[in-house]
Design a protein around this motif. Sequence first.
Motif, PDB file in Angstrom:
ATOM      1  N   GLY A 225     -26.766   8.134  11.367  1.00  0.00           N
ATOM      2  CA  GLY A 225     -27.506   6.983  11.862  1.00  0.00           C
ATOM      3  C   GLY A 225     -26.866   6.236  13.005  1.00  0.00           C
ATOM      4  N   HIS A 226     -25.764   6.759  13.548  1.00  0.00           N
ATOM      5  CA  HIS A 226     -25.061   5.990  14.573  1.00  0.00           C
ATOM      6  C   HIS A 226     -24.574   6.874  15.720  1.00  0.00           C
ATOM      7  CE1 HIS A 226     -24.972   2.316  12.196  1.00  0.00           C
ATOM      8  NE2 HIS A 226     -24.649   3.059  11.154  1.00  0.00           N
ATOM      9  N   THR A 227     -24.765   6.379  16.918  1.00  0.00           N
ATOM     10  CA  THR A 227     -24.051   6.873  18.093  1.00  0.00           C
ATOM     11  C   THR A 227     -23.342   5.676  18.704  1.00  0.00           C
ATOM     12  OG1 THR A 227     -26.015   6.567  19.474  1.00  0.00           O
ATOM     13  CG2 THR A 227     -25.637   8.779  18.578  1.00  0.00           C
ATOM     14  N   PHE A 228     -22.503   5.923  19.698  1.00  0.00           N
ATOM     15  CA  PHE A 228     -21.622   4.878  20.193  1.00  0.00           C
ATOM     16  C   PHE A 228     -21.817   4.713  21.701  1.00  0.00           C
ATOM     17  CE2 PHE A 228     -20.051   6.773  16.356  1.00  0.00           C
ATOM     18  CZ  PHE A 228     -19.885   5.652  15.548  1.00  0.00           C
ATOM     19  N   THR A 229     -22.969   4.146  22.037  1.00  0.00           N
ATOM     20  CA  THR A 229     -23.334   3.904  23.425  1.00  0.00           C
ATOM     21  C   THR A 229     -22.245   3.088  24.119  1.00  0.00           C
ATOM     22  OG1 THR A 229     -25.644   3.851  22.754  1.00  0.00           O
ATOM     23  CG2 THR A 229     -25.113   2.986  24.938  1.00  0.00           C
ATOM     24  N   ASN A 230     -21.948   3.461  25.372  1.00  0.00           N
ATOM     25  CA  ASN A 230     -20.886   2.806  26.144  1.00  0.00           C
ATOM     26  C   ASN A 230     -19.520   2.960  25.480  1.00  0.00           C
ATOM     27  OD1 ASN A 230     -23.310   0.286  26.710  1.00  0.00           O
ATOM     28  ND2 ASN A 230     -22.648   1.778  28.233  1.00  0.00           N
ATOM     29  N   GLY A 231     -19.359   4.048  24.697  1.00  0.00           N
ATOM     30  CA  GLY A 231     -18.068   4.314  24.081  1.00  0.00           C
ATOM     31  C   GLY A 231     -16.980   4.471  25.129  1.00  0.00           C
ATOM     32  N   GLY A 238      -4.558   5.537  10.594  1.00  0.00           N
ATOM     33  CA  GLY A 238      -4.849   6.174   9.316  1.00  0.00           C
ATOM     34  C   GLY A 238      -6.111   7.010   9.428  1.00  0.00           C
ATOM     35  N   ARG A 239      -7.124   6.662   8.646  1.00  0.00           N
ATOM     36  CA  ARG A 239      -8.419   7.339   8.744  1.00  0.00           C
ATOM     37  C   ARG A 239      -9.476   6.457   9.402  1.00  0.00           C
ATOM     38  NH1 ARG A 239      -9.761   9.504   2.895  1.00  0.00           N
ATOM     39  NH2 ARG A 239     -11.815   9.604   3.867  1.00  0.00           N
ATOM     40  N   THR A 240      -9.051   5.319   9.932  1.00  0.00           N
ATOM     41  CA  THR A 240      -9.989   4.404  10.590  1.00  0.00           C
ATOM     42  C   THR A 240      -9.948   4.611  12.096  1.00  0.00           C
ATOM     43  OG1 THR A 240      -9.768   2.753   8.842  1.00  0.00           O
ATOM     44  CG2 THR A 240     -10.625   2.002  10.954  1.00  0.00           C
ATOM     45  N   LEU A 241     -11.114   4.896  12.663  1.00  0.00           N
ATOM     46  CA  LEU A 241     -11.239   5.082  14.102  1.00  0.00           C
ATOM     47  C   LEU A 241     -11.931   3.855  14.691  1.00  0.00           C
ATOM     48  CD1 LEU A 241     -10.897   7.133  16.502  1.00  0.00           C
ATOM     49  CD2 LEU A 241     -13.302   7.736  16.106  1.00  0.00           C
ATOM     50  N   TYR A 242     -11.269   3.225  15.657  1.00  0.00           N
ATOM     51  CA  TYR A 242     -11.847   2.100  16.380  1.00  0.00           C
ATOM     52  C   TYR A 242     -12.425   2.622  17.696  1.00  0.00           C
ATOM     53  CZ  TYR A 242      -9.284  -0.789  13.054  1.00  0.00           C
ATOM     54  OH  TYR A 242      -8.822  -1.365  11.897  1.00  0.00           O
ATOM     55  N   VAL A 243     -13.712   2.369  17.924  1.00  0.00           N
ATOM     56  CA  VAL A 243     -14.413   2.846  19.121  1.00  0.00           C
ATOM     57  C   VAL A 243     -14.833   1.626  19.937  1.00  0.00           C
ATOM     58  CG1 VAL A 243     -16.313   4.233  20.023  1.00  0.00           C
ATOM     59  CG2 VAL A 243     -15.302   4.796  17.795  1.00  0.00           C
ATOM     60  N   VAL A 244     -14.212   1.427  21.094  1.00  0.00           N
ATOM     61  CA  VAL A 244     -14.580   0.305  21.952  1.00  0.00           C
ATOM     62  C   VAL A 244     -15.894   0.640  22.668  1.00  0.00           C
ATOM     63  CG1 VAL A 244     -13.871  -1.200  23.838  1.00  0.00           C
ATOM     64  CG2 VAL A 244     -12.150  -0.231  22.304  1.00  0.00           C
ATOM     65  N   GLN A 245     -16.873  -0.255  22.554  1.00  0.00           N
ATOM     66  CA  GLN A 245     -18.150  -0.105  23.251  1.00  0.00           C
ATOM     67  C   GLN A 245     -18.198  -1.191  24.322  1.00  0.00           C
ATOM     68  OE1 GLN A 245     -20.251   0.210  19.198  1.00  0.00           O
ATOM     69  NE2 GLN A 245     -21.586   1.415  20.564  1.00  0.00           N
ATOM     70  N   ASN A 249     -19.646  -5.265  24.272  1.00  0.00           N
ATOM     71  CA  ASN A 249     -18.676  -6.270  23.843  1.00  0.00           C
ATOM     72  C   ASN A 249     -18.403  -6.202  22.341  1.00  0.00           C
ATOM     73  OD1 ASN A 249     -17.964  -7.680  26.305  1.00  0.00           O
ATOM     74  ND2 ASN A 249     -20.081  -8.401  26.329  1.00  0.00           N
ATOM     75  N   GLN A 250     -18.130  -4.975  21.886  1.00  0.00           N
ATOM     76  CA  GLN A 250     -17.826  -4.820  20.468  1.00  0.00           C
ATOM     77  C   GLN A 250     -16.969  -3.584  20.234  1.00  0.00           C
ATOM     78  OE1 GLN A 250     -21.759  -4.457  18.709  1.00  0.00           O
ATOM     79  NE2 GLN A 250     -21.636  -2.226  18.692  1.00  0.00           N
ATOM     80  N   ILE A 251     -16.366  -3.558  19.047  1.00  0.00           N
ATOM     81  CA  ILE A 251     -15.619  -2.392  18.572  1.00  0.00           C
ATOM     82  C   ILE A 251     -16.325  -1.888  17.329  1.00  0.00           C
ATOM     83  CG2 ILE A 251     -13.379  -1.489  17.862  1.00  0.00           C
ATOM     84  CD1 ILE A 251     -12.158  -4.149  18.888  1.00  0.00           C
ATOM     85  N   ALA A 252     -16.723  -0.617  17.339  1.00  0.00           N
ATOM     86  CA  ALA A 252     -17.278   0.007  16.136  1.00  0.00           C
ATOM     87  C   ALA A 252     -16.127   0.524  15.287  1.00  0.00           C
ATOM     88  CB  ALA A 252     -18.214   1.149  16.507  1.00  0.00           C
ATOM     89  N   VAL A 253     -16.218   0.319  13.983  1.00  0.00           N
ATOM     90  CA  VAL A 253     -15.169   0.731  13.049  1.00  0.00           C
ATOM     91  C   VAL A 253     -15.721   1.863  12.191  1.00  0.00           C
ATOM     92  CG1 VAL A 253     -13.544  -0.015  11.281  1.00  0.00           C
ATOM     93  CG2 VAL A 253     -14.335  -1.645  13.020  1.00  0.00           C
ATOM     94  N   ILE A 269     -16.519  -5.189  15.245  1.00  0.00           N
ATOM     95  CA  ILE A 269     -15.689  -6.345  15.566  1.00  0.00           C
ATOM     96  C   ILE A 269     -16.165  -6.905  16.896  1.00  0.00           C
ATOM     97  CG2 ILE A 269     -13.356  -7.164  16.063  1.00  0.00           C
ATOM     98  CD1 ILE A 269     -12.303  -4.788  14.435  1.00  0.00           C
ATOM     99  N   THR A 270     -16.450  -8.195  16.914  1.00  0.00           N
ATOM    100  CA  THR A 270     -16.818  -8.872  18.149  1.00  0.00           C
ATOM    101  C   THR A 270     -15.939 -10.110  18.306  1.00  0.00           C
ATOM    102  OG1 THR A 270     -18.531 -10.202  17.065  1.00  0.00           O
ATOM    103  CG2 THR A 270     -19.205  -8.077  18.000  1.00  0.00           C
ATOM    104  N   ASP A 271     -15.933 -10.669  19.501  1.00  0.00           N
ATOM    105  CA  ASP A 271     -15.158 -11.878  19.750  1.00  0.00           C
ATOM    106  C   ASP A 271     -15.775 -12.596  20.948  1.00  0.00           C
ATOM    107  OD1 ASP A 271     -12.739 -13.411  21.132  1.00  0.00           O
ATOM    108  OD2 ASP A 271     -12.165 -13.038  19.049  1.00  0.00           O
ATOM    109  N   PRO A 272     -15.872 -13.915  20.911  1.00  0.00           N
ATOM    110  CA  PRO A 272     -16.465 -14.633  22.048  1.00  0.00           C
ATOM    111  C   PRO A 272     -15.676 -14.488  23.336  1.00  0.00           C
ATOM    112  CG  PRO A 272     -15.516 -16.175  20.440  1.00  0.00           C
ATOM    113  CD  PRO A 272     -15.546 -14.823  19.793  1.00  0.00           C
TER     114      PRO A 272
END
Length: 312
Positions: A225-231, A238-245, A249-253, A269-272
């Motif tokens: 159900g997910h792709t990572f546009t603007n990846g 570990g086993r957690t992959l952080y994908v900056v989009q 303006n977000q990080i997919a976990v 993860i987002t931040d103002p």
Amino acid sequence: MNRPLRTTLGGALTAAMLATVAVAPAQAHPAGRPPAVLALPDGFQPEGIATAGRYAYFGSRATGAIQRVDLVTGRGTTIGAATGTPSLGLKVDPRGRLFVSGGTAGDSRVLDTRTGEVLARYQFATAPTFVNDVVLTRDAAYFTDSNRPVLYRLPLGRRGALPPADAFTTITLTGAYEQVGTGVNLNGIATTPDGRALIVVQSTTGNLYRVDPATGASTVVDVPGHTFTNGDGLLLLGRTLYVVQNRLNQIAVVRLNHAGTAGTLTGTITDPNFDVPTTVAKALGRLYLPNARFTTPPTPTTPYTAVAVRTH
């Protein structure tokens, strides 16, 4: 069976090795608490980040200069002179060497983080090329090229010895991966949790691919159900992959299985303070990202920052 790639996650570099001079203003922050927003030089146009201990290294896509910032004080200094070509994806190894992706120059150079001295340079390709990002393993450095369906492998010798200038190999991607148009294709790169393969993100499609580094054979990493546009940048912890989009303006976990063939999106993860962040590195228990500000016209006086957020 491929043996594990064994990524290097940054070794212990002493403060004495990485002594710095204050040239960039530090943002006011409570005593003992590292700043959440770091000032970079005006007009710098950051893209890549690498960390070692309390220090972060940023590359300028405008000039190729390298900025080192103390994450505790926020103070920074330039350690790598401007090259006139981009400095994009970065990684630091335990020996205090900074591997730099050269973008449109089609190259990589390796710097001494203490002095900024260029220890080696490798010309992977000529135009059209865009050497974008890099990951380090025990035996090699792997680079993506956003203009070509290839990876570049730079072998590391005994005790991490750098190879001769012509010793790299080009790995052509086969299997599921397909180049799309002339935009940014291959971008961020990491290893799988088991260390036996690589993971790359394709910015144009948002797909993650698992790549066999021995053959170039690729398969789609199944994240239902997910792709990572603007990846853009990738970081595996570990086993957690952080994908900056970046432009989102977000990080997919993503929580990956051991082999990196499939995963589950566990959050974002987002931040103002995000303003088109591109790449990500961990230090001091937090994630740090440079704001590339792609949607802001760059000028010599345009301000740039990096932002710290909590891990997910």
